[in-house]
Enzyme design. Structure first.
Site, PDB file in Angstrom:
ATOM      1  N   GLY A 299       7.143  -8.967  -9.936  1.00 35.46           N
ATOM      2  CA  GLY A 299       7.034  -9.764 -11.154  1.00 35.46           C
ATOM      3  C   GLY A 299       5.818  -9.359 -11.971  1.00 35.46           C
ATOM      4  O   GLY A 299       5.860  -9.297 -13.210  1.00 35.46           O
TER       5      GLY A 299
ATOM      6  N   ASN B 183       4.329 -22.103 -12.434  1.00 32.97           N
ATOM      7  CA  ASN B 183       4.284 -21.914 -10.983  1.00 32.97           C
ATOM      8  C   ASN B 183       3.454 -22.966 -10.254  1.00 32.97           C
ATOM      9  O   ASN B 183       3.561 -23.101  -9.036  1.00 32.97           O
ATOM     10  CB  ASN B 183       3.768 -20.509 -10.638  1.00 32.97           C
ATOM     11  CG  ASN B 183       2.535 -20.147 -11.412  1.00 32.97           C
ATOM     12  OD1 ASN B 183       2.565 -20.058 -12.637  1.00 32.97           O
ATOM     13  ND2 ASN B 183       1.432 -19.947 -10.723  1.00 32.97           N
TER      14      ASN B 183
ATOM     15  N   SER C  74      11.506 -11.834  -9.970  1.00 29.10           N
ATOM     16  CA  SER C  74      10.889 -11.227  -8.796  1.00 29.10           C
ATOM     17  C   SER C  74      11.717 -11.536  -7.552  1.00 29.10           C
ATOM     18  O   SER C  74      12.299 -12.615  -7.453  1.00 29.10           O
ATOM     19  CB  SER C  74       9.465 -11.787  -8.641  1.00 29.10           C
ATOM     20  OG  SER C  74       8.892 -11.338  -7.436  1.00 29.10           O
ATOM     21  N   GLY C  75      11.729 -10.594  -6.602  1.00 33.00           N
ATOM     22  CA  GLY C  75      12.581 -10.736  -5.422  1.00 33.00           C
ATOM     23  C   GLY C  75      12.121 -11.777  -4.424  1.00 33.00           C
ATOM     24  O   GLY C  75      12.925 -12.543  -3.894  1.00 33.00           O
ATOM     25  N   HIS C  76      10.801 -11.828  -4.173  1.00 33.26           N
ATOM     26  CA  HIS C  76      10.371 -12.617  -3.000  1.00 33.26           C
ATOM     27  C   HIS C  76      10.316 -14.117  -3.237  1.00 33.26           C
ATOM     28  O   HIS C  76       9.997 -14.870  -2.324  1.00 33.26           O
ATOM     29  CB  HIS C  76       9.049 -12.075  -2.439  1.00 33.26           C
ATOM     30  CG  HIS C  76       7.838 -12.338  -3.266  1.00 33.26           C
ATOM     31  ND1 HIS C  76       6.843 -13.196  -2.873  1.00 33.26           N
ATOM     32  CD2 HIS C  76       7.431 -11.846  -4.460  1.00 33.26           C
ATOM     33  CE1 HIS C  76       5.875 -13.212  -3.775  1.00 33.26           C
ATOM     34  NE2 HIS C  76       6.209 -12.397  -4.749  1.00 33.26           N
TER      35      HIS C  76
ATOM     36  N   THR D 106      10.849   6.657  -8.241  1.00 33.27           N
ATOM     37  CA  THR D 106      12.099   6.543  -7.481  1.00 33.27           C
ATOM     38  C   THR D 106      12.356   5.080  -7.128  1.00 33.27           C
ATOM     39  O   THR D 106      11.464   4.403  -6.602  1.00 33.27           O
ATOM     40  CB  THR D 106      12.001   7.397  -6.200  1.00 33.27           C
ATOM     41  OG1 THR D 106      11.728   8.735  -6.605  1.00 33.27           O
ATOM     42  CG2 THR D 106      13.290   7.347  -5.393  1.00 33.27           C
TER      43      THR D 106
ATOM     44  N   CYS E 188      -9.163 -21.278  -6.515  1.00 31.87           N
ATOM     45  CA  CYS E 188      -9.808 -20.543  -7.596  1.00 31.87           C
ATOM     46  C   CYS E 188     -11.086 -19.945  -7.038  1.00 31.87           C
ATOM     47  O   CYS E 188     -11.856 -20.624  -6.369  1.00 31.87           O
ATOM     48  CB  CYS E 188     -10.125 -21.472  -8.758  1.00 31.87           C
ATOM     49  SG  CYS E 188     -11.062 -20.666 -10.053  1.00 31.87           S
TER      50      CYS E 188
HETATM   51  N1  PLP Z   1       4.874 -15.008 -12.545  1.00 30.63           N
HETATM   52  C1  PLP Z   1       4.888 -16.185 -11.902  1.00 30.63           C
HETATM   53  C2  PLP Z   1       5.172 -17.424 -12.667  1.00 30.63           C
HETATM   54  C3  PLP Z   1       4.633 -16.228 -10.536  1.00 30.63           C
HETATM   55  O1  PLP Z   1       4.634 -17.404  -9.898  1.00 30.63           O
HETATM   56  C4  PLP Z   1       4.359 -15.024  -9.855  1.00 30.63           C
HETATM   57  C5  PLP Z   1       4.037 -15.037  -8.410  1.00 30.63           C
HETATM   58  O2  PLP Z   1       3.562 -16.006  -7.875  1.00 30.63           O
HETATM   59  C6  PLP Z   1       4.380 -13.818 -10.566  1.00 30.63           C
HETATM   60  C7  PLP Z   1       4.633 -13.853 -11.911  1.00 30.63           C
HETATM   61  C8  PLP Z   1       4.108 -12.505  -9.898  1.00 30.63           C
HETATM   62  O3  PLP Z   1       5.212 -12.083  -9.151  1.00 30.63           O
HETATM   63  P1  PLP Z   1       5.006 -10.983  -7.979  1.00 30.63           P
HETATM   64  O4  PLP Z   1       4.391 -11.682  -6.830  1.00 30.63           O
HETATM   65  O5  PLP Z   1       6.393 -10.487  -7.708  1.00 30.63           O
HETATM   66  O6  PLP Z   1       4.137  -9.926  -8.552  1.00 30.63           O
END
Ligand code: PLP
Length: 379
Positions: free
Chosen positions: A72, A152, A202-204, A240, A325
């Site tokens: 992501g 998030n 994002s995958g995870h 790749t 933080c």
């Molecule tokens: N954007 C948001 C809102 C997220 O919560 C996160 C990961 O916590 C990301 C981007 C980043 O994704 P990645 O962990 O795949 O880099």
């Protein structure tokens, strides 16, 4: 019965069974390079394109509008730098929110230091950005608007489509980017309805592997590639393709089931947790009821987040500290919402998955009530 309760699904999720199976299959059998012209290459390319189709179906777009990346973070950086490199002669203003993920905020800081004007919209006390603020911020000089779909930390859902209307209403040359990492696979997303030119996933976060992500790019969008090299992903993202991780993501998508039904179930769990916690009168809710129910941000004033996190950990319940933080300043998201210091310092993020059960919620609320009762006694 699992020996622990995992309620930190916004940080990452457990890989699904088809995800694991597909990763293994790719490593053992489908290990060709998708760019190779022989049959091993073609098999790998076909597998990658199958997953592209699945992602496109989830976003209701065409297959060739999906580009795979490494995460992501990379998708967000790509969207931002690609749009700004391409559009820099048309204006200097970039509009975003003060509560984006660091993978949006940090690239924008770099652009700000290079002379771009970055407007960071503040949320209201529910964590949501006001539509009127978006309209007031977007002007003719705006080249990029980047607004997340779901925050998030709080789950607040942002009015992304208002940004498209704002861009149209002033005739700005801006592209609209949306970070949908926390929303993808959890709520219905229709890129055309949202009006976005680019959208990150994002995958995870959806029970897929770490290290794979994607970017939707609307057909015809003019961008300058952010990563250049061998020309993979139609020259938008050289390197790749990670066939095992992409295939793993495909497995996770296969396992998603019915998104609306999952959402309904998770909402029931969320409401149940809220209802019981509300009755203690010792817990405050930082996520409002309109937030995506996969995330519930709460504060137990009098406890520091980390103390409560470790108390829950001692009971094998894993959540996230809402105030992590480096400088100990507390969550910038909650600070931007105007919450007082005590509440920010005691925030916890509970994040669900479709695999959580009623029993997980009962264990969580019992533990929180035990913690809250200790405070009551001490006072
Ligand atoms: N954007 C948001 C809102 C997220 O919560 C996160 C990961 O916590 C990301 C981007 C980043 O994704 P990645 O962990 O795949 O880099």
């Amino acid at each position: 019965m699992s020996e622990f309760v995992y309620l930190d699904n916004s940080a990452t999720t457990k890989p699904s069974s088809s995800c694991i199976e597909n990763v293994n299959k790719a490593l053992c059998e489908n290990w060709g390079n998708p760019s190779s012209l022989h049959v091993l290459g073609m098999n790998a390319e076909d597998a990658v394109n199958e997953v592209r189709k699945k992602a496109a179906k989830l976003l209701r777009c065409a297959d060739n509008e999906i580009y795979f990346t490494s995460c992501g973070t990379e998708s967000n950086n790509t969207a931002i730098f690609s749009a700004v490199f391409k559009g820099r002669k048309r204006g200097k203003r970039i509009v975003t929110t003060a509560v984006e993920h660091p993978s949006v905020l940090e690239p924008l800081k770099i652009l700000e230091s290079e002379g771009f004007e970055v407007i960071r919209l503040k949320p209201d006390s529910s964590g949501r950005i006001r539509e009127e603020d978006i309209f007031a911020a977007v002007d003719k000089n705006t080249i990029l608007v980047s607004i997340m779909l779901c925050n998030n930390e709080t789950g607040a859902i942002m009015p992304v489509s208002a940004a498209k209307n704002a861009i149209k209403s002033v005739g700005a040359p801006a592209l609209l980017h949306c970070d949908a990492v926390q929303a993808f696979g959890k709520m219905d997303i229709d890129v055309a309805k949202l009006g976005v030119d680019m959208l990150t996933f994002s995958g995870h976060k959806i029970h897929g592997p770490k290290g794979v992500g994607g970017l939707y790019i609307k057909k015809g969008t003019a961008l300058r590639p952010y990563i250049s090299g061998g020309g993979q992903e139609k020259n938008m993202r050289s390197g790749t393709e990670s066939v095992p991780l992409i295939m793993g993501l495909g497995g996770a998508m296969d396992d998603l089931g019915n998104i609306a039904e999952n959402l309904k179930r998770v909402k029931e769990l969320n409401l149940k947790a809220r209802e019981i916690l509300k009755s203690t009168n010792l817990i405050e809710f930082n996520s409002d009821e309109n937030s995506l129910p996969y995330i519930l941000n709460i504060s137990v004033p009098s406890y520091r987040s980390e103390t409560l996190l470790h108390f829950l950990e001692s009971k094998k319940i894993y959540v996230s500290s809402g105030s992590a933080c480096a400088k100990g300043e507390g969550s910038y998201v909650l600070n931007e919402m105007g919450l007082d210091r005590k509440r920010v310092d005691s925030a916890l993020r509970i994040s669900f998955s479709r695999f959580n059960t009623q029993s997980d919620i009962e264990k969580l609320v019992d533990a929180l009530i035990e913690a809250a009762a200790k405070i009551r006694k001490a006072n």
